[in-house]
Design an enzyme around this catalytic site. Structure first.
Site, mmCIF file in Angstrom:
data_model
loop_
_atom_site.group_PDB
_atom_site.id
_atom_site.type_symbol
_atom_site.label_atom_id
_atom_site.label_comp_id
_atom_site.label_asym_id
_atom_site.label_seq_id
_atom_site.Cartn_x
_atom_site.Cartn_y
_atom_site.Cartn_z
ATOM 1 N N ASP A 1 9.302 2.530 -0.610
ATOM 2 C CA ASP A 1 8.217 3.161 0.143
ATOM 3 C C ASP A 1 8.575 2.670 1.315
ATOM 4 O O ASP A 1 8.085 1.594 1.807
ATOM 5 C CB ASP A 1 6.712 2.862 -0.416
ATOM 6 C CG ASP A 1 5.777 3.449 0.524
ATOM 7 O OD1 ASP A 1 4.578 3.497 0.082
ATOM 8 O OD2 ASP A 1 6.089 3.887 1.670
ATOM 9 N N LYS B 1 5.550 8.848 8.637
ATOM 10 C CA LYS B 1 5.161 8.282 10.181
ATOM 11 C C LYS B 1 6.565 8.665 11.039
ATOM 12 O O LYS B 1 6.198 9.938 11.528
ATOM 13 C CB LYS B 1 5.154 6.634 9.984
ATOM 14 C CG LYS B 1 4.002 6.163 9.107
ATOM 15 C CD LYS B 1 3.755 4.914 9.092
ATOM 16 C CE LYS B 1 2.730 4.428 8.079
ATOM 17 N NZ LYS B 1 1.312 4.431 8.578
ATOM 18 N N TYR C 1 0.891 -1.222 0.008
ATOM 19 C CA TYR C 1 0.052 0.127 -0.106
ATOM 20 C C TYR C 1 1.047 1.372 0.037
ATOM 21 O O TYR C 1 1.829 1.352 0.881
ATOM 22 C CB TYR C 1 -0.618 -0.063 1.431
ATOM 23 C CG TYR C 1 -1.632 1.144 1.592
ATOM 24 C CD1 TYR C 1 -1.561 2.144 2.560
ATOM 25 C CD2 TYR C 1 -2.820 1.641 0.459
ATOM 26 C CE1 TYR C 1 -2.276 3.171 2.538
ATOM 27 C CE2 TYR C 1 -3.571 2.542 0.730
ATOM 28 C CZ TYR C 1 -3.359 3.711 1.718
ATOM 29 O OH TYR C 1 -4.255 4.579 2.075
HETATM 30 P P1 KE4 Z 1 -0.435 8.166 5.083
HETATM 31 O O1 KE4 Z 1 -1.209 9.011 3.514
HETATM 32 O O2 KE4 Z 1 -1.546 7.415 5.618
HETATM 33 O O3 KE4 Z 1 0.133 9.059 5.856
HETATM 34 O O4 KE4 Z 1 0.452 7.185 4.357
HETATM 35 C C1 KE4 Z 1 0.177 6.360 3.358
HETATM 36 C C2 KE4 Z 1 1.317 5.153 3.313
HETATM 37 C C3 KE4 Z 1 2.167 4.865 2.250
HETATM 38 N N1 KE4 Z 1 2.970 3.976 2.505
HETATM 39 C C4 KE4 Z 1 2.848 2.941 3.250
HETATM 40 C C5 KE4 Z 1 4.175 2.079 3.200
HETATM 41 C C6 KE4 Z 1 1.962 3.052 4.310
HETATM 42 O O5 KE4 Z 1 1.876 2.079 5.190
HETATM 43 C C7 KE4 Z 1 0.938 3.978 4.413
HETATM 44 C C8 KE4 Z 1 0.023 4.236 5.318
HETATM 45 N N2 KE4 Z 1 -0.089 3.088 6.220
HETATM 46 C C9 KE4 Z 1 -1.313 2.700 7.014
HETATM 47 C C10 KE4 Z 1 -1.299 1.696 7.938
HETATM 48 N N3 KE4 Z 1 -1.191 0.367 7.087
HETATM 49 C C11 KE4 Z 1 -1.825 3.992 7.741
HETATM 50 C C12 KE4 Z 1 -3.024 3.763 8.587
HETATM 51 C C13 KE4 Z 1 -4.469 4.351 8.002
HETATM 52 O O6 KE4 Z 1 -4.503 4.239 6.849
HETATM 53 O O7 KE4 Z 1 -5.384 4.824 8.773
#
Ligand code: KE4
Length: 431
Positions: free
Chosen positions: A240, A268, A145
Site C-alpha cells: 500500500d 495522493k 491503515y
Molecule cells: P483515502 O481513501 O483517504 O484516499 O486513502 C486511504 C489510505 C490508504 N492507504 C494509506 C497508506 C493511507 O495513508 C490512506 C489515507 N491516509 C490518511 C492519512 N493518514 C488520509 C487522511 C484522512 O483520513 O483524512
C-alpha cells in the site's frame, strides 16, 4: 463581533450540518483538542485559516501536495482540462498517458487501474488478490491503515489462531473473520501465521514505510520475509503506497527497499491534490479485472479527465532530475534540526525521514511497531502541536500521523519551524 474567532464560528456552523463538522475524522482535532482551522486558501508551502492567519503547512493534504500548493504548471494543466469538460464517463487519451507514466515509474506494474480514492484502490486490490488466488484470508499489520473498506477495519485477534475483530461499528464480524492482524516488524509472528494459514492466504497488505503510526520503517529483514513467505505460499504481496508512492522517492517504498510486490496501491501524489488513486501489478493478475475477467470493479469518476490532468502535471514535475535529492535534503534538514533543538533542551526526541515524508517521536528511539508508538505521552504531543500551531506551524493533529515537506518549503520555513519547536522544548523544561 470583530475579534470573534472565525474558525470557532465556522466550526459551530459545520457541526450543525456535517457529523463532527468535518468530512474526514482526523481533521476535527479530536486527538489534540481545540478548534480545527478552516482553511481559506493555500499557496506554496503555506495556507491561511479563516482568521487569515498563515501557517507553514506540513500536512500537504496528507501527502498529495508534494510540489506545494498552486504549482503554476499544475494550475495551468487543470485550467485547460476543465475547459474541455469535467467528466465524460468514457475513455480518454489522458488516462492512457497517466497509466503509461505510472508504469514507467513503477516497474513492478505491467497494468494499472485508476480509481478515485486510496480506500477504493486498496479495497479493489484486496478483492483482486482474493479473486486471483481463490483464497479468503488476508494479513495486515497493526498500525497500518489502508482506507476504510470493511475487511480492513480490523484489530488484532486474541492470537494467531484467531482472526481479527472489527474496529468500527457497522462491520459484521463475518466480514473481518478472514483478516489476520499481526505486529509490524515481528518476524516470528509472521513465520507462525504463514505456518498456520499459509496456503489459505490471498495476500499480505503492508505499508512498507508506515505513515499511519507516524513514521515506522519495515526493517529490511522483515520486508524480505514478507516477500519470501508470500512467494513460498502463493500469497500476493500488496504494497500500500498510497502515502509513500512518489513521496518517499520516485519509485516509492518498493524502490527504497528493493522489494518487488505483486500489487501496488497508489494515491495522493498521483492525483496532485485531486481525487485520483490507482492499483496495479502484473498483466496476468490485472487481466482478472472486469471487463476482461471475473473480478468486478468500477467507478463513475475513475480516470476523471481533470484529475488525470492534475496528476500528469504533478508527475512530470517530480520526475525532473534532482527533484528528490533536493526534497530529501530539505526534509532531512528539518528532522536533524528538530533533533538538535530537542537535545539542546534536554527533551527526549527522535525522528526519521525518507524523501518528502517524515515523522518524530517524543522518545529517544525510533519505535518499531504500533504498541511502542502509542506509549507516547499524549499531553506532551498535544502541547507541542498547539505550541507550533500558535507559532504558525501546522503539523498533523495526531501523534500517529506522518508529516510532509514540499518542494515549495524554503530553508527559511525549515529554520522557522525548528526555532518554533526549540522555544516549545525550552518552555517545557522541567522547572
Ligand atoms: P483515502 O481513501 O483517504 O484516499 O486513502 C486511504 C489510505 C490508504 N492507504 C494509506 C497508506 C493511507 O495513508 C490512506 C489515507 N491516509 C490518511 C492519512 N493518514 C488520509 C487522511 C484522512 O483520513 O483524512
Amino acid at each position: 463581533m470583530p475579534n470573534a474567532d472565525q474558525n470557532d464560528i465556522l466550526f459551530e456552523r459545520a457541526r450543525a450540518v456535517i457529523p463532527g463538522g468535518v468530512n474526514s475524522p482526523v481533521r476535527a482535532f479530536k486527538a489534540v483538542g481545540g478548534t480545527p482551522r478552516f482553511i481559506r486558501r493555500a499557496e506554496g508551502a503555506y495556507f491561511w485559516d479563516a482568521n487569515d492567519k498563515r501557517y507553514i503547512d506540513y500536512i500537504g493534504s496528507w501527502g498529495p501536495m508534494i510540489l506545494g500548493h498552486g504549482h503554476p504548471a499544475v494550475v495551468e494543466a487543470v485550467q485547460k482540462a476543465v475547459l474541455e469538460g469535467f467528466s465524460y464517463g468514457a475513455p480518454t487519451e489522458r488516462e492512457i498517458e497517466l497509466a503509461e507514466a505510472i508504469l514507467a515509474l513503477v516497474p513492478s506494474m505491467e497494468m494499472v487501474r485508476l480509481v478515485s480514492s486510496g480506500t477504493e484502490a486498496a479495497m479493489s486490490a484486496l478483492r483482486l488478490a482474493r479473486g486471483a488466488t481463490g483464497r479468503k484470508h488476508i494479513i495486515k499489520f497493526e498500525g497500518c491503515y489502508h482506507g476504510h473498506a470493511d475487511a480492513l477495519l480490523v484489530k488484532a485477534g486474541s492470537g494467531l489462531a484467531t482472526f481479527g475483530h472489527p474496529t468500527s461499528a457497522g462491520v459484521p464480524p463475518e466480514v473481518t473473520q478472514h483478516t489476520l492482524v499481526l505486529e509490524y516488524n515481528n518476524i516470528a509472528q509472521l513465520e507462525e501465521a504463514f505456518a498456520l494459514h499459509g496456503n489459505d492466504i490471498a495476500c499480505l497488505m503492508i505499508e512498507a514505510i508506515a505513515g499511519n503510526m507516524n513514521f515506522v520503517r519495515a526493517t529490511p529483514e522483515f520486508a524480505a520475509r514478507c516477500r519470501a513467505l508470500c512467494t513460498q505460499h502463493g500469497a500476493l504481496l500488496v504494497f500500500d503506497e498510497v502515502m509513500t508512492g512518489f513521496r518517499v522517492g520516485l519509485h516509492g517504498a518498493q524502490g527504497v527497499l528493493g522489494i518487488t510486490p505483486d500489487l501496488t496501491v497508489l494515491g495522493k501524489v498521483i492525483g496532485g491534490g485531486m481525487p485520483l488513486a490507482a492499483f496495479g501489478g502484473p498483466r496476468a493478475i490485472m487481466e482478472q479485472l472486469a471487463p476482461l475477467g471475473p473480478v468486478y470493479q468500477a467507478g463513475t469518476l475513475s480516470g476523471n479527465p481533470v484529475a488525470t490532468a492534475c496528476g500528469l502535471a504533478t508527475l512530470k514535475e517530480i520526475a525532473r532530475p534532482g527533484f528528490y535529492e533536493a526534497l530529501s535534503k530539505k526534509t532531512r534538514s528539518l528532522v536533524d534540526g528538530l533533533k538538535a533543538a530537542a537535545a539542546a533542551e534536554g527533551q527526549p526526541f527522535d525522528a526519521d525521514s525518507e524523501g518528502g515524508m517524515f515523522g518524530f517521536f517524543l522518545m529517544n528511539e525510533l519505535p518499531q511497531n504500533y504498541a511502542k508508538v502509542m506509549t507516547t505521552d499524549n499531553a506532551k504531543f498535544n502541547a507541542l502541536f498547539h505550541g507550533l500551531l500558535d507559532r504558525g506551524v501546522y503539523i498533523a493533529p495526531a501523534l500517529y500521523e506522518a508529516g510532509f515537506v514540499s518542494a515549495a518549503h524554503s530553508d527559511e520555513d525549515i529554520a522557522a519551524t525548528i526555532e518554533a519547536a526549540r522555544q516549545i522544548f525550552k518552555a517545557s523544561q522541567p522547572r
